[in-house]
Scaffold this active site. Structure first.
Site, short mmCIF file in Angstrom:
data_model
loop_
_atom_site.label_atom_id
_atom_site.label_comp_id
_atom_site.label_asym_id
_atom_site.label_seq_id
_atom_site.Cartn_x
_atom_site.Cartn_y
_atom_site.Cartn_z
N ASP A 12 0.88 -1.17 0.00
CA ASP A 12 0.00 0.00 0.00
C ASP A 12 0.92 1.22 0.00
OD1 ASP A 12 -1.70 2.11 0.50
OD2 ASP A 12 -2.37 1.41 2.47
N LYS A 74 2.49 11.40 -3.49
CA LYS A 74 1.51 10.65 -4.29
C LYS A 74 0.56 11.61 -5.02
CE LYS A 74 -1.84 6.90 -3.67
NZ LYS A 74 -2.23 5.87 -2.69
N GLU A 151 -7.20 0.24 -4.53
CA GLU A 151 -7.17 0.17 -3.06
C GLU A 151 -8.46 -0.37 -2.45
OE1 GLU A 151 -5.75 4.09 -2.12
OE2 GLU A 151 -3.77 3.60 -2.93
N ASP A 174 -13.16 4.41 1.42
CA ASP A 174 -11.73 4.56 1.71
C ASP A 174 -11.34 6.04 1.64
OD1 ASP A 174 -8.96 4.62 1.78
OD2 ASP A 174 -8.67 3.14 0.20
P1 ADP Z 1 -3.14 7.28 2.87
O1 ADP Z 1 -3.87 6.07 2.43
O2 ADP Z 1 -3.45 8.47 2.06
O3 ADP Z 1 -1.69 7.07 3.09
P2 ADP Z 1 -4.05 6.89 5.58
O4 ADP Z 1 -5.11 5.90 5.39
O5 ADP Z 1 -2.80 6.47 6.26
O6 ADP Z 1 -3.74 7.66 4.28
O7 ADP Z 1 -4.69 8.12 6.37
C1 ADP Z 1 -3.95 9.23 6.63
C2 ADP Z 1 -4.86 10.36 6.92
O8 ADP Z 1 -5.67 10.02 8.03
C3 ADP Z 1 -4.08 11.61 7.29
O9 ADP Z 1 -4.65 12.73 6.66
C4 ADP Z 1 -4.25 11.65 8.79
O10 ADP Z 1 -4.18 12.97 9.29
C5 ADP Z 1 -5.62 11.07 8.96
N1 ADP Z 1 -5.84 10.55 10.30
C6 ADP Z 1 -5.13 9.61 10.95
N2 ADP Z 1 -5.62 9.41 12.18
C7 ADP Z 1 -6.66 10.25 12.33
C8 ADP Z 1 -7.58 10.53 13.37
N3 ADP Z 1 -7.50 9.91 14.56
N4 ADP Z 1 -8.53 11.47 13.16
C9 ADP Z 1 -8.62 12.11 11.99
N5 ADP Z 1 -7.79 11.90 10.96
C10 ADP Z 1 -6.82 10.98 11.12
MG MG Z 2 -4.76 4.56 1.73
#
Ligand code: ADP
Ligand code: MG
Length: 573
Positions: A12, A74, A151, A174
């Site tokens: 991922d 990305k 995804e 997602d």
């Molecule tokens: P990606 O798939 O884009 O890498 P993720 O699924 O890892 O992203 O999610 C990252 C996003 O989730 C970030 O914008 C982060 O700030 C947000 N995030 C993570 N934990 C929390 C939370 N507890 N509350 C709100 N937003 C969150």
């Molecule tokens: Mg993701």
């Protein structure tokens, strides 16, 4: 651990975080970093000594060294714009390759050195060039890229493997850091069929952070009359604070901001002291959440289903931890999302499942998955508008949500007497006029015999493969003369020379990184922060601008008026 299967891993490659998994004893398992991190921030740092640092340490340096770090690369994937980091100008796929190389080091450690194949996930809504850039990043990192998968489909696969007996409709929502996808999947005793996908590849948690940054900046402007966003370090600081506040608001109903120094004004510090309530935050982002709900409605409509037909809701991506997200989905669908899905790991684990289906490690699972093209694809044609015809109409060749892989041919014809060439302009999107859709590429089909208008027929074939990558062929029916292109932008990003150049750039970075490592053994973050340099934003060299100008001129020359008209609808599979 010995296995007779090819070592294929699932990755991922997220906007914010990345993770890698493989199949172990019939189940997908995350391969953690040496520090036992199961996911790592998708952030790259080139430190003042030239070391390449990826992950948490790089993320921690974002504010102190904004010009030596890159986050959320990305969002730039698929663009040919170079990103400046530590005085170098790198392509987005080159930076992504550094993240993938980091993950590959965990894989090599766990599974041993040697060739590794990888399944890499992309947002369902990623365009053709974004998918190509992702595939290239994987190859630059030294993986053999087995497959690019969507995804939400990956998340559904991880769920499917654990719930093979289950039949019904699963909605995968997602919402990550940079992108949003929603897919509707039908499950029938191990057969998983994606029915429809929708999304927005420019909507995610990052946008929520920036909404908060803007709100902070407005307060500072109102009080101090200066915009802190003009100061690169202040902007990075506010962005970090915004994310902290946002996450805090997932647990608490208000969060305080106490920043004594955000930026400087006439030699004096300018700070920010305020309170953000959950209500305030909701008011800042609710229009964006509304957009995601419209996408949910669209997939229901496209799949021909009602709200009641949804049996399971999977929430994936860190942003689904926002209580308002959960609330809106529950209210709209009248059902609670499942709480046994890990929003950070589901996609990586699902990529591992796909890898296991490929390698044979999950051959006995009976799991089969089919996916769809998330958007319509077609070409620009002369379109009737009232009593006249106008160029720029969109003729769909592959309609959205068609099951992939798919090959379709449609026939078009010349529109002017004596026309000997047609410009085939390829687009994706849903609008009847191409200017509202996304251009994927174009090419010129020449050598058509001069004849009366409409007398020469042209067959255009679209082949959309399992990786979501499009190949287009056009041929003149009377002469049988064919021309084939894989869609790529005019700078020919996929050319061997361009790839060799990327390989060289990355090798050089690593050579520098290694040299630096030989000089001093240990790398201390504090030390690094102390002697960080702030202002070496190097520009793109003049020679590159020159070639860019030449390219644009050539492109303009090629774009002589040569249109194509639609004949009849006649699919041929
Ligand atoms: P990606 O798939 O884009 O890498 P993720 O699924 O890892 O992203 O999610 C990252 C996003 O989730 C970030 O914008 C982060 O700030 C947000 N995030 C993570 N934990 C929390 C939370 N507890 N509350 C709100 N937003 C969150
Ligand atoms: Mg993701």
């Amino acid at each position: 651990m010995s296995t007779t299967f090819r070592p294929i891993v699932g990755i991922d490659l997220g906007t914010t975080n990345s993770a890698v998994s493989y199949i172990h004893k019939g189940k997908p398992e995350i391969i953690p970093s040496p520090r036992k991190e199961r996911i790592i921030p998708s952030v790259v740092l080139i430190d003042p000594q030239g070391h390449i640092v990826v992950g948490e340490d790089a993320r921690a340096a974002l504010v102190a060294m904004p010009d030596r770090t890159i986050a959320a690369v990305k969002r730039k994937m698929g663009s040919s714009e170079r990103i400046s980091i530590a005085g170098q100008a790198l392509l987005p796929q080159e930076i992504s390759a550094l993240i993938l190389k980091e993950l590959k080091s965990y894989v090599d450690e766990k599974l041993g050195e040697g060739e590794k194949e990888a399944v890499i996930t992309v947002p369902a809504y990623f365009t053709d060039e974004q998918r190509r850039a992702t595939k290239q990043a994987g190859e630059l990192a030294g993986f053999v890229v087995e497959r690019i998968i969507n995804e939400p489909t990956a998340a559904a696969l991880a769920f499917g493997l654990r719930n093979k007996k289950k039949d019904g409709h699963v909605l995968v929502y997602d919402l990550g850091g940079g992108t949003f996808d929603v897919s509707l999947v039908e499950m029938m005793s191990g057969l998983m069929e994606v029915k429809a996908s929708s999304g927005n590849n420019e909507l995610g948690g990052e946008d929520f952070d920036w909404r908060l940054v803007d709100w902070f900046a407005e307060q500072i402007m109102a009080e101090q009359g200066i915009d802190p966003r003009n100061d690169i370090r202040a902007k990075a600081l506010l962005k970090e604070e915004a994310e902290r506040v946002k996450k805090g608001l997932s647990d608490d109903i208000s969060v305080n901001v106490e920043l004594p120094v955000v930026t400087m004004k006439e030699g004096a510090p300018v700070g920010l002291f305020t309170t953000v309530t959950r209500e305030r935050f909701i008011s800042l982002i609710d229009d964006l959440l509304e957009e995601t709900m419209v996408c949910v409605q669209n997939v229901l409509r496209d799949a021909g289903l009602q709200k009641d037909d949804i049996d399971e809701i999977l929430l994936v991506g860190g942003s689904t931890r926002i209580p308002r997200v959960y609330e809106r989905i529950e209210n709209f669908l009248g059902k609670q999302p499942r709480n046994d899905v890990n929003p950070d790991e589901a996609v990586a684990l699902g990529a591992g499942v796909q890898a296991g289906l490929k390698s044979g490690a999950l051959a006995k699972s009976g799991l089969v998955v089919t996916d769809v093209a998330p958007f319509s694809m077609g070409i620009a044609v002369l379109k009737e508008a009232g009593f006249t015809s106008r160029p720029g109409g969109f003729a769909t060749i592959i309609p959205r949500n068609t099951t992939i892989p798919v090959t379709k041919t449609e026939q078009f014809h010349t529109v002017y007497p004596g026309q000997t060439a047609v410009q085939i302009e390829i687009y994706q999107g849903e609008h009847e006029w191409v200017k509202y859709n996304h251009k994927l590429g174009e090419f010129l089909l020449e050598g058509i015999p001069a004849n009366m208008e409409q007398e020469e027929a042209i067959n255009v074939t679209f082949r959309y493969n399992l990786n979501g990558i499009l190949e287009v062929t056009a041929s003149c029916v009377s002469t049988g003369e064919a021309m084939k292109v894989t869609i790529q932008d005019a700078i020919n990003r996929d050319s061997e020379a361009a790839i060799a150049e990327s390989v060289r750039a990355i090798e050089e970075l690593y050579a520098q990184s290694k040299e630096a490592g030989d000089e001093e053994e240990e790398w201390e973050l504090e030390e690094l922060l102390a002697d960080a340099e702030w202002d070496e934003d190097e520009d793109i060299p003049a020679e590159e601008l020159q070639t860019e100008a030449e390219r644009l001129l050539k492109q303009a020359e090629r774009l002589r008026a040569s249109a194509v008209g639609r004949t009849r609808r006649g699919w041929r599979e």
